[in-house]
Design an enzyme around this catalytic site. Structure first.
Site, mmCIF file in Angstrom:
data_model
loop_
_atom_site.group_PDB
_atom_site.id
_atom_site.type_symbol
_atom_site.label_atom_id
_atom_site.label_comp_id
_atom_site.label_asym_id
_atom_site.label_seq_id
_atom_site.Cartn_x
_atom_site.Cartn_y
_atom_site.Cartn_z
ATOM 1 N N ARG A 241 -0.584 3.919 2.378
ATOM 2 C CA ARG A 241 -0.288 4.407 1.033
ATOM 3 C C ARG A 241 -0.542 5.910 1.028
ATOM 4 N NH1 ARG A 241 2.080 0.350 0.247
ATOM 5 N NH2 ARG A 241 1.702 -1.276 -1.315
ATOM 6 N N GLU A 270 5.425 9.128 -5.475
ATOM 7 C CA GLU A 270 6.720 8.610 -4.999
ATOM 8 C C GLU A 270 7.638 8.366 -6.183
ATOM 9 O OE1 GLU A 270 5.991 5.203 -2.507
ATOM 10 O OE2 GLU A 270 4.746 6.363 -1.140
ATOM 11 N N HIS A 289 9.484 5.140 1.866
ATOM 12 C CA HIS A 289 8.693 3.907 1.703
ATOM 13 C C HIS A 289 9.533 2.668 2.063
ATOM 14 C CE1 HIS A 289 4.972 2.202 -0.524
ATOM 15 N NE2 HIS A 289 5.388 1.367 0.421
HETATM 16 P P1 NAP Z 1 -4.968 -6.075 5.810
HETATM 17 O O1 NAP Z 1 -4.652 -7.160 6.786
HETATM 18 O O2 NAP Z 1 -5.804 -6.387 4.623
HETATM 19 O O3 NAP Z 1 -5.607 -4.876 6.639
HETATM 20 C C1 NAP Z 1 -6.233 -3.776 6.057
HETATM 21 C C2 NAP Z 1 -7.386 -3.424 6.938
HETATM 22 O O4 NAP Z 1 -7.973 -2.210 6.466
HETATM 23 C C3 NAP Z 1 -8.483 -4.503 6.906
HETATM 24 O O5 NAP Z 1 -8.814 -4.817 8.223
HETATM 25 C C4 NAP Z 1 -9.617 -3.805 6.181
HETATM 26 O O6 NAP Z 1 -10.886 -4.211 6.662
HETATM 27 C C5 NAP Z 1 -9.384 -2.368 6.570
HETATM 28 N N1 NAP Z 1 -10.109 -1.439 5.689
HETATM 29 C C6 NAP Z 1 -10.375 -1.555 4.379
HETATM 30 N N2 NAP Z 1 -11.092 -0.510 3.967
HETATM 31 C C7 NAP Z 1 -11.283 0.271 5.056
HETATM 32 C C8 NAP Z 1 -11.962 1.482 5.274
HETATM 33 N N3 NAP Z 1 -12.623 2.100 4.284
HETATM 34 N N4 NAP Z 1 -11.977 2.016 6.523
HETATM 35 C C9 NAP Z 1 -11.338 1.404 7.533
HETATM 36 N N5 NAP Z 1 -10.675 0.229 7.382
HETATM 37 C C10 NAP Z 1 -10.649 -0.312 6.153
HETATM 38 O O7 NAP Z 1 -3.623 -5.442 5.229
HETATM 39 P P2 NAP Z 1 -2.231 -5.278 5.973
HETATM 40 O O8 NAP Z 1 -1.379 -6.446 5.688
HETATM 41 O O9 NAP Z 1 -2.469 -4.875 7.381
HETATM 42 O O10 NAP Z 1 -1.662 -4.039 5.144
HETATM 43 C C11 NAP Z 1 -2.326 -2.795 5.149
HETATM 44 C C12 NAP Z 1 -1.757 -1.876 4.113
HETATM 45 O O11 NAP Z 1 -0.488 -1.416 4.526
HETATM 46 C C13 NAP Z 1 -1.490 -2.516 2.747
HETATM 47 O O12 NAP Z 1 -2.653 -2.518 1.937
HETATM 48 C C14 NAP Z 1 -0.392 -1.667 2.170
HETATM 49 O O13 NAP Z 1 -0.919 -0.683 1.319
HETATM 50 C C15 NAP Z 1 0.247 -1.018 3.380
HETATM 51 N N6 NAP Z 1 1.638 -1.451 3.572
HETATM 52 C C16 NAP Z 1 2.636 -0.539 3.481
HETATM 53 C C17 NAP Z 1 3.931 -0.914 3.700
HETATM 54 C C18 NAP Z 1 5.057 0.085 3.620
HETATM 55 O O14 NAP Z 1 6.136 -0.272 3.193
HETATM 56 N N7 NAP Z 1 4.862 1.309 4.056
HETATM 57 C C19 NAP Z 1 4.256 -2.241 3.989
HETATM 58 C C20 NAP Z 1 3.205 -3.163 4.090
HETATM 59 C C21 NAP Z 1 1.898 -2.746 3.877
HETATM 60 P P3 NAP Z 1 -11.809 -5.249 5.852
HETATM 61 O O15 NAP Z 1 -11.506 -6.541 6.510
HETATM 62 O O16 NAP Z 1 -13.180 -4.740 6.125
HETATM 63 O O17 NAP Z 1 -11.443 -5.184 4.402
#
Ligand code: NAP
Length: 328
Positions: A241, A270, A289
């Site tokens: 994000r 955005e 995005h």
């Molecule tokens: P996820 O499986 O929940 O992974 C997020 C990871 O970030 C978790 O392992 C979490 O650890 C970690 N985290 C949280 N706070 C942190 C911090 N302060 N420092 C370091 N790591 C931290 O989510 P995901 O499915 O991989 O998606 C991740 C993000 O990608 C989404 O939240 C979304 O905003 C973004 N995204 C963007 C697009 C796009 O179109 N560009 C598409 C999909 C997703 P914990 O287990 O400790 O919480």
């Protein structure tokens, strides 16, 4: 069944047809037809008699919208991130909030790697150069990029997408560092990852890819101080994000040569303003995005969001519930 008794599902943008067809099997569909998102006033009006809201990441679902949805039982976000929703307010109003995890992991990881490769090899500049007729001769110093194969990649936030990026990096024989709030020993063993502090990761990586959610804790996690720790040749990839990076500090770091380049799918605001100084820099590759933007992925996301809505209507716990306390 009398159609007026069927629940109403408000969908704030045209999503793939299979998901819309599925909604029509059990509910009335109210679809916002325009390309731009509805203004808040429109959203407030339309949500008034909706039983479910299928929202996009561009819809700020704040307390006002939630309170206006008198019949609202579920907000199914068409994204894995849900930073656009006031989840605490939804919980207070007894409304389930759901997201679309897993189904978009590989597409988003693909885009992160696409941006990485494009930035590393000046692909966008090379494309423009070729089309614009500047290719008058092959030259040994033309459009030199930097190696990806064998380089060091730092992953911030080793969740679903972060891990999927690490899997791709293995194919490129990369050394992969990661930082997270807790270690993932299984991923370390399976993928040969090395856990380290954010500072260590920034200092050692040739590429840094961000995959944490936007939260109060992660907002501007990458600011001037962190950028200064990176190698002058390092490339920052952000498909998470926009808010996790201090965009003004990033622009300055790219202008000053503090870091080498960036690949960005997400921005502080955005759509990003085309006048934004960041977009004038040659060492930046940008996308609007589109992390999850493949036909297959967007279709799966739609069907998943609909499945969550249907579950709530049937009194079941939705499979991708964000505010789990509601069904505790
Ligand atoms: P996820 O499986 O929940 O992974 C997020 C990871 O970030 C978790 O392992 C979490 O650890 C970690 N985290 C949280 N706070 C942190 C911090 N302060 N420092 C370091 N790591 C931290 O989510 P995901 O499915 O991989 O998606 C991740 C993000 O990608 C989404 O939240 C979304 O905003 C973004 N995204 C963007 C697009 C796009 O179109 N560009 C598409 C999909 C997703 P914990 O287990 O400790 O919480």
């Amino acid at each position: 069944m009398n159609p007026t008794q069927r629940p109403k599902v408000l969908v704030t943008r045209e999503i793939p047809q299979p998901a819309l067809d599925r909604i029509k099997e059990f509910a009335r569909l109210d679809l916002w037809p325009a390309f731009p998102p509805p203004e808040k006033s429109e959203l407030l009006r339309m949500v008034g008699d909706a039983d479910a809201l299928l929202s996009m990441l561009t819809d700020p679902i704040d307390e006002d919208v939630i309170a206006a949805g008198k019949n609202l039982r579920v907000i199914a976000n068409y994204a894995v991130g849900f930073d656009n929703i006031d989840v605490a307010a939804a919980t207070r109003h007894g409304i389930a909030v759901t997201n679309t995890p897993d189904v978009l992991t590989e597409a988003t990881a693909d885009l992160a790697f696409t941006l990485l490769m494009a930035a590393a090899r000046n692909l966008i500049a090379a494309d423009r150069f070729t089309r614009d007729g500047f290719w008058i001769a092959w030259h040994p110093q033309l459009l030199l990029g930097q190696d990806v194969f064998g380089a060091t990649l730092g992953i911030v936030g080793l969740g679903r997408i972060g891990e999927a990026v690490a899997r791709r990096a293995r194919g490129f024989n990369m050394r992969v560092l990661y930082t997270a709030r807790r270690r993932n020993l299984q991923a370390e063993a399976e993928l040969g990852l090395q856990f380290c502090s954010l500072e260590e990761l920034l200092r050692q990586s040739d590429y840094v890819s961000l995959h944490m959610p936007l939260t109060a804790e992660t907002r501007h996690l990458i600011g001037a101080e962190e950028l200064a720790m990176m190698k002058p040749t390092a490339i920052l990839i952000n498909t998470a994000r926009g808010g996790v990076v201090d965009q003004a500090a990033l622009t300055e770091a790219l202008q000053q040569g503090t870091i080498g380049g960036a690949g960005l799918d997400v921005f502080a605001v955005e759509p990003v303003n085309p006048e934004e100084p960041l977009l004038e820099l040659p060492n930046v590759v940008v996308a609007p995005h589109i992390g999850s933007a493949t036909v297959e992925t967007r279709t799966r996301m739609g069907l998943m969001a609909v499945e969550n809505i249907q579950a709530v209507f049937e009194g079941r716990r939705p499979p991708n519930l964000v505010n789990g306390e509601l069904f505790a």
